[in-house]
Design a protein around this motif. Structure first.
Motif, mmCIF file in Angstrom:
data_model
loop_
_atom_site.group_PDB
_atom_site.id
_atom_site.type_symbol
_atom_site.label_atom_id
_atom_site.label_comp_id
_atom_site.label_asym_id
_atom_site.label_seq_id
_atom_site.Cartn_x
_atom_site.Cartn_y
_atom_site.Cartn_z
ATOM 1 N N ARG A 97 95.441 87.688 3.669
ATOM 2 C CA ARG A 97 94.419 88.158 2.739
ATOM 3 C C ARG A 97 94.587 89.640 2.435
ATOM 4 O O ARG A 97 94.483 90.070 1.280
ATOM 5 C CB ARG A 97 93.032 87.875 3.312
ATOM 6 C CG ARG A 97 92.679 86.397 3.269
ATOM 7 C CD ARG A 97 91.370 86.080 3.977
ATOM 8 N NE ARG A 97 91.000 84.691 3.767
ATOM 9 C CZ ARG A 97 91.504 83.663 4.460
ATOM 10 N NH1 ARG A 97 92.403 83.893 5.397
ATOM 11 N NH2 ARG A 97 91.135 82.428 4.198
ATOM 12 N N GLU A 98 94.854 90.438 3.463
ATOM 13 C CA GLU A 98 95.010 91.880 3.250
ATOM 14 C C GLU A 98 96.175 92.190 2.322
ATOM 15 O O GLU A 98 96.111 93.128 1.518
ATOM 16 C CB GLU A 98 95.213 92.581 4.596
ATOM 17 C CG GLU A 98 93.971 92.618 5.474
ATOM 18 C CD GLU A 98 94.250 93.238 6.844
ATOM 19 O OE1 GLU A 98 95.426 93.573 7.102
ATOM 20 O OE2 GLU A 98 93.302 93.373 7.626
ATOM 21 N N GLU A 108 87.993 82.410 10.811
ATOM 22 C CA GLU A 108 88.642 83.678 10.474
ATOM 23 C C GLU A 108 89.132 84.350 11.748
ATOM 24 O O GLU A 108 88.467 84.349 12.778
ATOM 25 C CB GLU A 108 87.632 84.584 9.745
ATOM 26 C CG GLU A 108 88.237 85.883 9.262
ATOM 27 C CD GLU A 108 89.426 85.670 8.357
ATOM 28 O OE1 GLU A 108 90.550 86.040 8.757
ATOM 29 O OE2 GLU A 108 89.253 85.102 7.286
ATOM 30 N N SER A 109 90.313 84.906 11.680
ATOM 31 C CA SER A 109 90.887 85.567 12.853
ATOM 32 C C SER A 109 90.348 86.983 12.994
ATOM 33 O O SER A 109 90.093 87.667 12.020
ATOM 34 C CB SER A 109 92.399 85.604 12.715
ATOM 35 O OG SER A 109 92.962 86.419 13.696
ATOM 36 N N THR A 110 90.197 87.418 14.240
ATOM 37 C CA THR A 110 89.841 88.815 14.511
ATOM 38 C C THR A 110 91.075 89.642 14.853
ATOM 39 O O THR A 110 90.989 90.845 15.027
ATOM 40 C CB THR A 110 88.841 88.887 15.685
ATOM 41 O OG1 THR A 110 89.420 88.234 16.823
ATOM 42 C CG2 THR A 110 87.524 88.217 15.319
ATOM 43 N N HIS A 117 94.244 91.571 13.912
ATOM 44 C CA HIS A 117 94.781 92.153 12.679
ATOM 45 C C HIS A 117 96.226 91.764 12.444
ATOM 46 O O HIS A 117 96.756 91.955 11.348
ATOM 47 C CB HIS A 117 94.634 93.677 12.696
ATOM 48 C CG HIS A 117 95.542 94.364 13.659
ATOM 49 N ND1 HIS A 117 95.322 94.384 15.021
ATOM 50 C CD2 HIS A 117 96.697 95.057 13.461
ATOM 51 C CE1 HIS A 117 96.293 95.058 15.617
ATOM 52 N NE2 HIS A 117 97.138 95.478 14.709
ATOM 53 N N ARG A 146 96.469 84.849 9.065
ATOM 54 C CA ARG A 146 95.331 84.602 8.169
ATOM 55 C C ARG A 146 94.755 85.921 7.668
ATOM 56 O O ARG A 146 94.478 86.077 6.471
ATOM 57 C CB ARG A 146 94.261 83.789 8.901
ATOM 58 C CG ARG A 146 94.671 82.350 9.150
ATOM 59 C CD ARG A 146 93.746 81.662 10.124
ATOM 60 N NE ARG A 146 93.930 82.184 11.481
ATOM 61 C CZ ARG A 146 93.300 81.703 12.546
ATOM 62 N NH1 ARG A 146 92.430 80.703 12.410
ATOM 63 N NH2 ARG A 146 93.521 82.217 13.736
ATOM 64 N N ARG A 147 94.578 86.881 8.574
ATOM 65 C CA ARG A 147 94.053 88.181 8.162
ATOM 66 C C ARG A 147 95.090 88.931 7.307
ATOM 67 O O ARG A 147 94.759 89.467 6.241
ATOM 68 C CB ARG A 147 93.689 89.001 9.401
ATOM 69 C CG ARG A 147 93.107 90.373 9.081
ATOM 70 C CD ARG A 147 92.626 91.066 10.341
ATOM 71 N NE ARG A 147 91.417 90.446 10.857
ATOM 72 C CZ ARG A 147 90.189 90.748 10.446
ATOM 73 N NH1 ARG A 147 90.013 91.651 9.495
ATOM 74 N NH2 ARG A 147 89.136 90.150 10.974
#
Length: 411
Positions: free
Chosen positions: A15-16, A3-5, A7, A11-12
């Protein structure tokens, strides 16, 4: 999957923004697409098909399975089998999930007699293929095991190769302009010493020379990179860089003398004799998954109007305007727009407008607008228009919410 940190990482954001996700029951490297993500993907696919149609391509459709023998003939089994899924037994035969589309297209070419008058024959397909990627390299949409490839194979005479390569590069650059993509660099990918590549030095030199000449004539700077060629021939790779500075290949153009020989492809020349065509492989956006991943990061979810999952969000100020708002949504849908209703019960108008900030157009309908069949348009860049008659508002949105002729470069 890591999972990427960041923002801003696709990938993040994916999902958002409810574009795609993964599930362990489906498996690593096998993302599924949610409605908004599927809408972006379908818009991209439709755009590419139209670009190809205008450029003289004929679309075909071929199965994702093939007999092992097909890939033994093409050379994939000898040179690429470590990246393929294991064969499946089907009666007395072995079938495999295809790692590429070119053998199927070679078979389609040889299925009918071909004349020099038929060439160049440009066969295109948005088709599924499968790569047995190791778990450690999988990530989001950029490295997946199930790939939808925007692929094409041009079967042409040797004297037509240079022009077809130049035209393929022009298609790629035109698509990038429409999509807002900036290529990082162009790479001429050549073979390295070793057993991965077909052993035919003269073929490699000839194909590499044709690609280099096409790049020079197009005025495109490039760097030679040893060890990145396909097993059957050199290629032009159009490289892009993501938010984290990672480089990847999005689009390719390849010259292939190998598979026409392996499949014994031929056409009848003006002299009545049988001649061997050249195969030019070309992908305008390459993997749809990787292309969407890059577009998510480039646009941070604020896609161009023609690519946005929702193009028009209709905002009734209060419950009393719901009926008029629903009617406008239906009208917009019938005109080919991706439109949705913002539920007036879901919060204040200001809150709902903020929630829809990534949508290119929001149409506000208050009591005054509803009484006169008008809408007030709010654009994503902060501009406001209106009140306008509904038909005029939809006409304006419809013009912007489809790729214009300027976006569709053709030759």
């Amino acid at each position: 999957m890591h999972e990427s940190t960041d923002h801003k990482d696709h990938r993040r954001l994916g999902r958002e923004l409810d574009l795609f996700d993964t599930d362990r029951l489906i498996g690593a490297g096998l993302p599924y697409w949610l409605p908004d993500g599927a809408a972006v993907r379908h818009a991209l696919e439709e755009y590419v098909r139209e670009v190809e149609r205008l450029a003289g391509y004929r679309h075909v459709h071929s199965p994702v399975l093939g007999k092992r023998e097909l890939y033994e003939i093409s050379g994939h089994w000898a040179h690429y089998s470590e990246d393929m899924f294991p064969p499946m037994r089907l009666g007395g035969e072995e079938v495999v999930l295809r790692p590429s589309l070119c053998p199927h297209h070679a078979v389609i070419f040889r299925a009918r007699p071909r004349s020099h008058r038929d060439l160049p024959l440009r066969l295109a397909e948005l088709g599924g293929m499968f790569r047995s990627e190791m778990s450690g390299v999988l990530g989001g949409l950029t490295r997946v095991r199930s790939i939808q490839l925007n692929d094409a194979h041009i079967f042409c005479r040797p004297d037509q190769v240079a022009e077809e390569v130049r035209s393929a590069l022009a298609l790629i650059h035109g698509a990038y302009r429409a999509l807002g993509i900036e290529p990082a660099r162009h790479r001429l990918s050549l073979p390295a010493e070793g057993g991965k590549y077909v052993a035919d030095p003269e073929m490699w030199q000839r194909a590499g020379r044709l690609l280099a000449e096409a790049l020079d004539e197009a005025g495109v700077p490039y760097e030679e990179e040893v060890g990145e060629a396909a097993f059957y021939g050199p290629k032009i790779d159009v490289q892009v860089v993501d938010r984290a500075g990672r480089e990847s290949t999005l689009s390719t153009v390849q010259v292939d003398f190998h598979q026409p020989d392996r499949f014994d492809l031929g056409y009848t020349g003006p002299d009545g004799a049988r001649h061997r065509p050249v195969m030019v492989h070309r992908a305008v956006i390459g993997s749809v998954e990787r292309a969407v991943a890059h577009l998510i990061e480039v646009h941070q979810g604020a896609f161009p109007a023609w690519l946005a999952p929702v193009q028009l969000l209709v905002q009734p100020v209060a419950e009393e305007q719901r009926q008029q708002a629903e009617a406008l949504v239906h009208l917009a849908l019938r005109q080919g727009l991706r439109a949705e209703l913002a539920d007036p019960q879901a919060g204040t108008l200001a809150a709902r407008v903020r929630a829809g900030r990534l949508v290119p157009y929001q149409a506000v309908i208050g009591a005054a607008e509803a009484a006169d069949g008008l809408v007030s348009l709010r654009l994503r860049d902060g501009r406001r228009m209106g009140p306008l008659p509904e038909a005029r508002a939809l006409q304006l949105i419809g013009t912007e919410a489809r790729p214009s002729e300027a976006h569709v470069d053709h030759h």
